[in-house]
Design an enzyme around this catalytic site. Structure first.
Site, PDB file in Angstrom:
ATOM      1  N   ASP A  82       0.814  -1.211   0.000  1.00 51.36           N
ATOM      2  CA  ASP A  82       0.000   0.000   0.000  1.00 51.36           C
ATOM      3  C   ASP A  82       0.847   1.261   0.000  1.00 51.36           C
ATOM      4  O   ASP A  82       0.314   2.367  -0.101  1.00 51.36           O
ATOM      5  CB  ASP A  82      -0.949   0.009   1.204  1.00 51.36           C
ATOM      6  CG  ASP A  82      -2.341  -0.450   0.818  1.00 51.36           C
ATOM      7  OD1 ASP A  82      -2.589  -0.589  -0.404  1.00 51.36           O
ATOM      8  OD2 ASP A  82      -3.178  -0.667   1.706  1.00 51.36           O
ATOM      9  N   ASP A  93     -11.667  -7.175   9.684  1.00 52.97           N
ATOM     10  CA  ASP A  93     -11.697  -8.623   9.837  1.00 52.97           C
ATOM     11  C   ASP A  93     -12.878  -9.095  10.692  1.00 52.97           C
ATOM     12  O   ASP A  93     -13.652  -9.955  10.273  1.00 52.97           O
ATOM     13  CB  ASP A  93     -10.356  -9.123  10.413  1.00 52.97           C
ATOM     14  CG  ASP A  93      -9.799  -8.178  11.480  1.00 52.97           C
ATOM     15  OD1 ASP A  93     -10.569  -7.329  11.975  1.00 52.97           O
ATOM     16  OD2 ASP A  93      -8.620  -8.293  11.819  1.00 52.97           O
TER      17      ASP A  93
HETATM   18  O1  LIG Z   1      -3.716   1.039   4.717  1.00 52.89           O
HETATM   19  C1  LIG Z   1      -3.274  -0.006   5.161  1.00 52.89           C
HETATM   20  C2  LIG Z   1      -3.041  -0.188   6.543  1.00 52.89           C
HETATM   21  C3  LIG Z   1      -2.532  -1.400   6.976  1.00 52.89           C
HETATM   22  N1  LIG Z   1      -2.233  -2.396   6.109  1.00 52.89           N
HETATM   23  C4  LIG Z   1      -1.655  -3.671   6.589  1.00 52.89           C
HETATM   24  O2  LIG Z   1      -2.489  -4.234   7.574  1.00 52.89           O
HETATM   25  C5  LIG Z   1      -1.727  -5.077   8.417  1.00 52.89           C
HETATM   26  C6  LIG Z   1      -2.105  -4.879   9.852  1.00 52.89           C
HETATM   27  O3  LIG Z   1      -1.634  -3.667  10.327  1.00 52.89           O
HETATM   28  P1  LIG Z   1      -0.915  -3.498  11.750  1.00 52.89           P
HETATM   29  O4  LIG Z   1      -0.552  -2.085  11.887  1.00 52.89           O
HETATM   30  O5  LIG Z   1       0.136  -4.513  11.915  1.00 52.89           O
HETATM   31  O6  LIG Z   1      -2.125  -3.748  12.713  1.00 52.89           O
HETATM   32  P2  LIG Z   1      -2.350  -4.847  13.867  1.00 52.89           P
HETATM   33  O7  LIG Z   1      -3.200  -4.191  14.885  1.00 52.89           O
HETATM   34  O8  LIG Z   1      -1.116  -5.470  14.316  1.00 52.89           O
HETATM   35  O9  LIG Z   1      -3.230  -5.892  13.050  1.00 52.89           O
HETATM   36  C7  LIG Z   1      -4.318  -6.621  13.554  1.00 52.89           C
HETATM   37  O10 LIG Z   1      -5.528  -5.896  13.436  1.00 52.89           O
HETATM   38  C8  LIG Z   1      -5.911  -5.523  12.116  1.00 52.89           C
HETATM   39  C9  LIG Z   1      -7.253  -4.857  12.184  1.00 52.89           C
HETATM   40  O11 LIG Z   1      -7.195  -3.691  12.912  1.00 52.89           O
HETATM   41  C10 LIG Z   1      -5.977  -6.728  11.203  1.00 52.89           C
HETATM   42  O12 LIG Z   1      -6.195  -6.294   9.891  1.00 52.89           O
HETATM   43  C11 LIG Z   1      -4.677  -7.471  11.268  1.00 52.89           C
HETATM   44  O13 LIG Z   1      -4.698  -8.609  10.463  1.00 52.89           O
HETATM   45  C12 LIG Z   1      -4.408  -7.867  12.695  1.00 52.89           C
HETATM   46  O14 LIG Z   1      -3.195  -8.575  12.769  1.00 52.89           O
HETATM   47  C13 LIG Z   1      -0.260  -4.764   8.137  1.00 52.89           C
HETATM   48  O15 LIG Z   1       0.313  -5.817   7.428  1.00 52.89           O
HETATM   49  C14 LIG Z   1      -0.327  -3.513   7.287  1.00 52.89           C
HETATM   50  O16 LIG Z   1       0.709  -3.454   6.376  1.00 52.89           O
HETATM   51  C15 LIG Z   1      -2.472  -2.225   4.753  1.00 52.89           C
HETATM   52  O17 LIG Z   1      -2.198  -3.111   3.959  1.00 52.89           O
HETATM   53  N2  LIG Z   1      -2.986  -1.031   4.323  1.00 52.89           N
END
Ligand SMILES: O=c1ccn([C@@H]2O[C@H](COP(=O)(O)OP(=O)(O)O[C@H]3O[C@H](CO)[C@@H](O)[C@H](O)[C@H]3O)[C@@H](O)[C@H]2O)c(=O)[nH]1
Ligand SMILES: [Mn+2]
Length: 742
Positions: A145, A453
């Protein structure tokens, strides 16, 4: 296959000790009820105190808080009442279906090369490319992204390195299959553990380190040199790129699984590997990860069209090469498989310290609560580490009669040339593709919620599908969890805000899900979706009784009163049970203590902010956002994290709230001690105020790291002085006003 001699591909067992647990829970509920009765039957009247009116309001506040806590405790029971464990039989799967296994498309998401470094991203990609699964049925897609040519470059390097890495993994059957994690593990192992493969190991390690160096040189430089640019035609796609929010679709099939020349150095076919940066334009909202996933679903349907999809975040590398087969045991079981829409694996982390400073092992979710939901129809879809049936993710409705056959040949369009395939796929990732379609509503991941999700999962379950929680002995995925307090609080703010939005939305488990999913599952959902309102009761309980302690006005039963028993029992039972749960799940006592602290911090900051923001958003006053969690930290921050020293170091309003509350309790405690020393005697005070003294001391005790951060520490992770001043002034004024004005 079904019939007399039918052997299932998976088995479900009830968790041990459930009866014991239920017997334990009943008296807790009775005592909660008695607490309510106490509040209602002891309402203070004017004569009790000269300021009786005030106490009446406080009494009502306490009653409301206790009603809430009791109600919430009942919700948490739904997550414990019917826990199940699942076991898969991979051998049977292999015996029956090895030649008919379905195509699996794996989606890796990344969004920022600075906080999600390209080396980390490709380690995740390499780990899933090396799954123990027929490579011609495996396709890996990286969604970027940020549209970063650095990430693209790293992926290009990975597409060469995998030709050595995949055969190495398979030859020596190594785990884990993320090269970085594997080399760390080998480095820690005893010398003779890897003797037989020492030559190959040295060679593959050298190759990896050379690649890592090249990528890190480019990352440090911050751009791709002309020399590298010349090497791959893919870089030419960046001509249209003006910023991460304004560029054409960039799509490259780096390895084309259909190409007979796409083989590793042992001559075996390689999995397909695709880089995708969907089109971004400032005037089109991109819907964060949900938007990325939907673009991936469409693009992959054109290129490989695997019937099963897996999504992992870019930090969540595969730690168990059998996980795909585990998931398929659920989907392909002849009797029960056809109703399973998704298989969620737990999120585990490889940077958790011994005592889990930021309660980041998610232990209770994976050992207790998700198993509890599984007993009622399936866990929530929690993002990374989830396998889906593609058709269901794309909106297919449940129908008892028709079964979705997984075991069939891929029907991908094999005639198109690579270039044609790339061009037609690109169109599927354009900004305008979704206009006037059901994408984001009925098809694919849902839009408009920071926890896309959970929202998507509940709507799938409401269609009648089931989900399954799978936790193999060897963790399936390992990622990076927050390493500073602020990151933790911000991440949980996003989660809780999203969950609460679901509660307020038309997918609310309280209303919409009625009659569609079981009551137990609905209560389980409510438990998460009602996180934010907890802030009100917790704030009340952590401020008011302490202030009244300072004044010397009792709010709880006296030590000689029998009404003290339900209070004492509920506290004792609740905390003993949670300690036992935590330790049974493999945690330490100190880890549990840290977790209690984090719950307090969450409830008084993240949940409060989430509560306000979710309401504002529902009323249309603010826009949604997604703060990506950082996956790297500065050297000294990491060192403090390793030593389990809490990280403050930022002038955040969340910290002002935490410090003010901690100081307020400290002042009340000091005031109370002073009263005892100079006042009417120790015994009387103690007799009437025992519970308030206990509550206030517990709050002071648990806030110890905060006092250290405010006054005792000198390092960069201490509380910024602006926060210290603000919270001192605030806490002092509240205490003074309260003492003198009332
Ligand atoms: O505009 C965006 C924003 C985030 N991401 C991806 O989304 C994932 C999750 O982001 P992260 O910042 O790591 O959030 P977490 O809170 O750790 O993620 C948890 O919570 C998210 C929902 O809030 C779920 O989507 C994830 O799968 C889950 O692991 C990462 O791989 C990012 O690269 C994108 O692809 N596009
Ligand atoms: Mn993450």
């Amino acid at each position: 296959m079904a019939g007399d001699g039918y052997l299932p591909l998976f088995e479900t067992r009830r968790a041990k000790g459930i009866i014991f647990y239920r017997v334990f829970a009943v008296p807790v509920f009775v005592c909660i009820f008695l607490i309510w009765v106490y509040r209602l039957s002891h309402i203070p009247n004017e004569r009790d105190h000269q300021n009786g009116r005030l106490t009446l309001w406080v009494w009502i506040g306490l009653f409301a808080a206790e009603l809430w806590f009791g109600f919430y405790w009942i919700l948490t029971q739904a997550l414990r009442w019917k826990r199940v464990h699942r076991q898969t039989f991979r051998n049977r799967l292999s015996q029956r279906y090895e030649s008919e296994l379905p195509g699996v498309d794996i989606f890796v998401c990344t969004a920022d090369p600075k906080i999600e470094p390209p080396t980390m991203v490709i380690n995740t990609v390499l780990s899933v490319m090396a799954y123990d699964y027929p490579t011609d049925k495996l396709s890996v897609y990286l969604s970027d992204d940020a549209g970063s040519d650095l990430t693209f470059y790293a992926l290009m390097e990975a597409s060469h390195f995998c030709k050595h890495w995949i055969p190495y993994c398979k030859k020596f059957n190594v785990e884990p299959r993320s090269p970085a994690a594997y080399f760390i593990k080998v480095g820690e192992a005893r010398g003779d553990d890897h003797k037989s493969q020492s030559k190959d190991l040295a060679a593959i390690k050298r190759l990896y380190e050379e690649m890592e160096n090249r990528i890190q040189t480019a990352t440090k430089l911050g751009r791709i040199t002309e020399e590298i640019r010349m090497k791959h035609k893919g870089f030419s796609q960046w001509v249209s790129y003006s910023s991460r929010l304004d560029h054409d679709t960039i799509l490259q099939i780096l390895i084309d699984g259909r190409d007979p020349n796409a083989v590793d150095n042992e001559g075996c076919a390689l999995p397909t590997l695709v880089y995708l940066a969907r089109e971004k334009r400032p005037q089109y909202f991109h819907n964060f990860k949900a938007g990325a996933m939907n673009a991936l679903i469409r693009v992959s349907s054109k290129i490989s069209n695997g019937q099963v999809t897996l999504n992992v975040d870019c930090d969540m590398y595969s730690n168990n090469s059998q996980a795909v087969r585990d998931a398929l045991c659920f989907f392909m079981d002849e009797e029960k498989g056809h109703e399973v829409a998704f298989v969620q694996f737990p999120q585990n982390f490889d940077n958790v310290t011994k005592n889990e400073l930021y309660s980041n092992s998610l232990r209770i979710y994976s050992e207790v609560e998700f198993r509890g939901m599984d007993g009622y129809g399936g866990p929530i879809y929690s993002g990374s580490g989830c396998f889906h049936r593609r058709e269901i993710l794309c909106g297919r409705k449940y129908d008892k009669e028709t079964k979705i056959e997984l075991k069939r040949e891929n029907d991908s369009k094999r005639e198109e040339s690579l270039l044609e395939l790339e061009e037609t796929s690109k169109a599927l990732a354009s900004c305008t593709y979704e206009a006037n379609t059901q994408w984001g509503k009925e098809i694919g991941l849902k839009y408009g919620c920071p926890v896309e999700d959970v929202m998507t999962g509940i709507s799938i379950q409401c269609q009648g599908w089931k989900s399954v929680f799978c936790k193999p002995e060897r963790d399936a995925f390992l990622g990076v969890s927050p390493t500073t307090l602020l990151q933790f609080l911000v991440q949980r703010k996003r989660w809780s805000e999203g969950d609460f939005q679901i509660m307020l939305s038309r997918h609310s488990p309280a209303r919409y899900a009625h009659g569609k999913i079981s009551l137990g599952l609905r209560l389980g959902y409510c438990c998460y979706c009602l996180w934010p309102p907890n802030c009100l009761a917790t704030l009340f309980y952590s401020i008011v009784p302490s202030l009244y302690l300072l004044k010397g006005i009792p709010l709880f039963p006296m030590i000689s009163s029998p009404w003290l028993i339900p209070f004492a029992y509920v506290m004792f039972a609740k905390y003993t049970c949670s300690l036992a749960e935590f330790m049974w799940s493999g945690g330490t006592a100190l880890g549990w203590w840290n977790e209690q602290r984090l719950w307090l911090y969450l409830r008084t900051t993240s949940f409060l902010f989430a509560f306000i923001d979710a309401i504002l958003k529902t009323l249309g006053f603010s826009e949604s956002s997604f703060v990506v969690t950082e996956k790297v930290a500065d050297e000294d921050v990491s060192q403090r994290y390793e030593k389990e020293i809490m990280e403050f170091g930022a002038a955040s309003s969340m910290f002002t709230i935490l410090s003010t509350l901690a100081l307020l309790n400290l002042f009340c405690m000091i005031g109370a001690v002073k009263k005892v020393i100079v006042g009417d005697g120790y015994v009387k005070f103690y007799e009437t105020m025992l519970l308030q003294i206990l509550l206030c001391s517990a709050l002071v005790l648990i806030n110890w790291p905060l006092y250290q951060g405010l006054f005792l520490r000198k390092d960069n992770g201490k509380m910024p002085s602006s926060v210290t001043t603000k919270s001192l002034v605030l806490a002092l004024s509240v205490c003074t006003c309260f003492t003198f004005l009332y």
